[in-house]
Enzyme design. Structure first.
Site, PDB file in Angstrom:
ATOM      1  N   ASN A  36      35.673  85.343  76.873  1.00  0.00           N
ATOM      2  CA  ASN A  36      35.825  84.070  77.594  1.00  0.00           C
ATOM      3  C   ASN A  36      36.606  83.143  76.687  1.00  0.00           C
ATOM      4  O   ASN A  36      36.084  82.818  75.485  1.00  0.00           O
ATOM      5  CB  ASN A  36      34.390  83.547  77.386  1.00  0.00           C
ATOM      6  CG  ASN A  36      34.350  81.989  78.082  1.00  0.00           C
ATOM      7  OD1 ASN A  36      35.361  81.303  78.601  1.00  0.00           O
ATOM      8  ND2 ASN A  36      33.217  81.344  77.909  1.00  0.00           N
ATOM      9  N   LYS A  47      37.681  80.369  77.046  1.00  0.00           N
ATOM     10  CA  LYS A  47      37.380  78.739  77.148  1.00  0.00           C
ATOM     11  C   LYS A  47      38.849  78.063  77.349  1.00  0.00           C
ATOM     12  O   LYS A  47      39.788  78.666  77.815  1.00  0.00           O
ATOM     13  CB  LYS A  47      36.744  78.374  75.946  1.00  0.00           C
ATOM     14  CG  LYS A  47      35.433  79.434  75.695  1.00  0.00           C
ATOM     15  CD  LYS A  47      34.444  78.522  74.850  1.00  0.00           C
ATOM     16  CE  LYS A  47      33.194  79.633  74.402  1.00  0.00           C
ATOM     17  NZ  LYS A  47      32.184  79.016  73.795  1.00  0.00           N
ATOM     18  N   HIS A  60      28.157  79.134  83.057  1.00  0.00           N
ATOM     19  CA  HIS A  60      28.099  79.053  81.425  1.00  0.00           C
ATOM     20  C   HIS A  60      27.334  77.882  81.037  1.00  0.00           C
ATOM     21  O   HIS A  60      27.645  76.727  81.955  1.00  0.00           O
ATOM     22  CB  HIS A  60      29.717  79.042  81.184  1.00  0.00           C
ATOM     23  CG  HIS A  60      29.645  79.243  79.561  1.00  0.00           C
ATOM     24  ND1 HIS A  60      29.626  78.406  78.642  1.00  0.00           N
ATOM     25  CD2 HIS A  60      29.906  80.538  78.939  1.00  0.00           C
ATOM     26  CE1 HIS A  60      29.797  78.898  77.638  1.00  0.00           C
ATOM     27  NE2 HIS A  60      29.860  80.127  77.586  1.00  0.00           N
ATOM     28  N   GLU A 103      28.132  75.880  79.226  1.00  0.00           N
ATOM     29  CA  GLU A 103      29.074  74.597  78.880  1.00  0.00           C
ATOM     30  C   GLU A 103      29.260  74.001  80.125  1.00  0.00           C
ATOM     31  O   GLU A 103      29.396  72.570  80.195  1.00  0.00           O
ATOM     32  CB  GLU A 103      30.392  74.989  78.096  1.00  0.00           C
ATOM     33  CG  GLU A 103      30.058  75.233  76.650  1.00  0.00           C
ATOM     34  CD  GLU A 103      31.205  76.317  76.054  1.00  0.00           C
ATOM     35  OE1 GLU A 103      31.983  76.521  76.755  1.00  0.00           O
ATOM     36  OE2 GLU A 103      30.819  76.603  74.853  1.00  0.00           O
ATOM     37  N   GLU A 141      22.922  84.099  77.061  1.00  0.00           N
ATOM     38  CA  GLU A 141      23.456  83.546  76.188  1.00  0.00           C
ATOM     39  C   GLU A 141      22.612  82.149  75.700  1.00  0.00           C
ATOM     40  O   GLU A 141      22.458  81.147  76.351  1.00  0.00           O
ATOM     41  CB  GLU A 141      24.787  82.930  76.579  1.00  0.00           C
ATOM     42  CG  GLU A 141      25.843  83.868  77.112  1.00  0.00           C
ATOM     43  CD  GLU A 141      27.467  83.385  76.905  1.00  0.00           C
ATOM     44  OE1 GLU A 141      28.021  83.971  76.281  1.00  0.00           O
ATOM     45  OE2 GLU A 141      27.545  82.503  77.536  1.00  0.00           O
ATOM     46  N   GLY A 182      28.925  79.826  69.460  1.00  0.00           N
ATOM     47  CA  GLY A 182      29.945  79.065  69.012  1.00  0.00           C
ATOM     48  C   GLY A 182      29.472  78.653  67.511  1.00  0.00           C
ATOM     49  O   GLY A 182      30.150  77.715  66.860  1.00  0.00           O
ATOM     50  N   SER A 203      28.087  84.225  69.448  1.00  0.00           N
ATOM     51  CA  SER A 203      28.537  84.648  68.151  1.00  0.00           C
ATOM     52  C   SER A 203      28.339  86.292  67.811  1.00  0.00           C
ATOM     53  O   SER A 203      28.284  86.631  66.588  1.00  0.00           O
ATOM     54  CB  SER A 203      27.756  83.740  67.038  1.00  0.00           C
ATOM     55  OG  SER A 203      27.842  82.561  67.132  1.00  0.00           O
TER      56      SER A 203
HETATM   57  C1  PEP Z   1      30.645  81.873  75.006  1.00  0.00           C
HETATM   58  O1  PEP Z   1      31.286  80.970  75.135  1.00  0.00           O
HETATM   59  O2  PEP Z   1      30.251  82.473  76.093  1.00  0.00           O
HETATM   60  C2  PEP Z   1      30.308  82.470  73.748  1.00  0.00           C
HETATM   61  C3  PEP Z   1      29.332  83.426  73.509  1.00  0.00           C
HETATM   62  O3  PEP Z   1      31.052  81.994  72.614  1.00  0.00           O
HETATM   63  P1  PEP Z   1      30.900  82.437  70.989  1.00  0.00           P
HETATM   64  O4  PEP Z   1      30.948  84.120  71.043  1.00  0.00           O
HETATM   65  O5  PEP Z   1      32.102  81.957  70.351  1.00  0.00           O
HETATM   66  O6  PEP Z   1      29.541  82.231  70.454  1.00  0.00           O
END
Ligand code: PEP
Length: 260
Positions: A11, A13, A101, A103, A173, A179, A215
């Site tokens: 992803n 973003k 997601h 976000e 997630e 992040g 992460s």
């Molecule tokens: C995500 O944005 O779905 C995500 C898991 O980000 P990160 O790997 O940076 O934590």
């Protein structure tokens, strides 16, 4: 479930313009040719403006990478300024879309109801979906994470017919791990992944990849697959670096199947 394949989704973003996207796809192509995964499918989710460029490079170089959008509006067309429809993505050559997601849920008011409408519309249009679910810190602390996440899934998949089951992947997630550099423990991931598989209808349990996101890095990928018992990852930050992303894919590919 040994015939099931692993899945790693990057992803991006709101990062990389279309020129930078072309460069990253080309780098991924070179690295994936040198480390061709045997049992792992690879998907990238660039920003909307990069989608056609990414598809063009993949088609021209015959790369084994699928392209996902990061969001879609459930309507087919109309007065939805700034949005794109499932049909538009499909006609562009995009195969998948990330839905719900955290976000989008937190910053753009995506409720469970909108997630459900979007899931059904995307599936109907023939797109694959990566349905994102996950609890925030407070829910985790209150001890109700499993109930919260399983409710999100039941709400998101309400009314989805069996004929669409092979189009669905689920990404767990935890919001506090996205992040932040803080990865959920493999025990917590395994507990949630098992709970998710338990509530899926039998047909979907057979086909749906259940991913972890939060992460993920090359260093923690193997442990999260083997001990976390997930079918792959949704990767944010590390997907912007070709070496790291392909290393995650290789690590998944090397150990997937030892956990089922
Ligand atoms: C995500 O944005 O779905 C995500 C898991 O980000 P990160 O790997 O940076 O934590």
């Amino acid at each position: 479930m040994s015939e099931q394949r692993a899945l790693v989704v990057g992803n991006w973003k709101m990062n990389l313009d279309h020129v930078e996207a072309i460069h990253l796809v080309q780098q991924l192509g070179v690295l994936l040719r040198a480390h061709t995964p045997e049992r792992t499918d690879v998907v990238i989710a660039p920003p909307f403006v990069d989608l056609r460029s990414a598809c063009s490079v993949i088609e021209a170089d015959r790369l084994n990478i699928a392209v996902a959008a990061q969001h879609v509006n459930p309507a087919e067309s109309g007065a939805f300024t700034g949005e794109v429809s499932p049909g538009m993505l499909k006609r562009l050559g995009v195969q998948s879309v990330i839905v719900g997601h955290s976000e989008r849920r937190e910053m753009f008011g995506m409720t469970d109801e909108i997630v459900n409408t979007t899931v059904r519309s995307a599936l109907q249009a023939g797109l694959r979906i990566i349905l994102c679910v996950g609890e925030g810190h407070e829910v985790r602390e209150s001890g109700s994470a499993i109930e919260y996440v399983t409710n999100q899934i039941n709400n998101a998949l309400d009314g989805v017919g069996e004929r669409h089951y092979d189009q669905i992947a689920i990404a767990y997630e935890p919001i506090w791990a996205i992040g932040t550099g803080v990865t959920a423990s493999s025990e917590a991931v395994s507990e949630m992944i098992t709970a998710i598989r338990d509530i899926l209808p039998a047909g979907l349990k057979k086909t749906a990849a259940v991913l972890y996101g939060g992460s993920v890095k090359p260093e923690n990928a193997e442990e999260l697959i083997v001990l976390g018992r997930c079918d792959g990852f949704l990767v944010g930050g590390a997907s912007l670096n070709a070496e790291q992303f392909v290393q995650i894919v290789s690590n998944v590919d090397g150990c997937y199947g030892k956990n089922r």
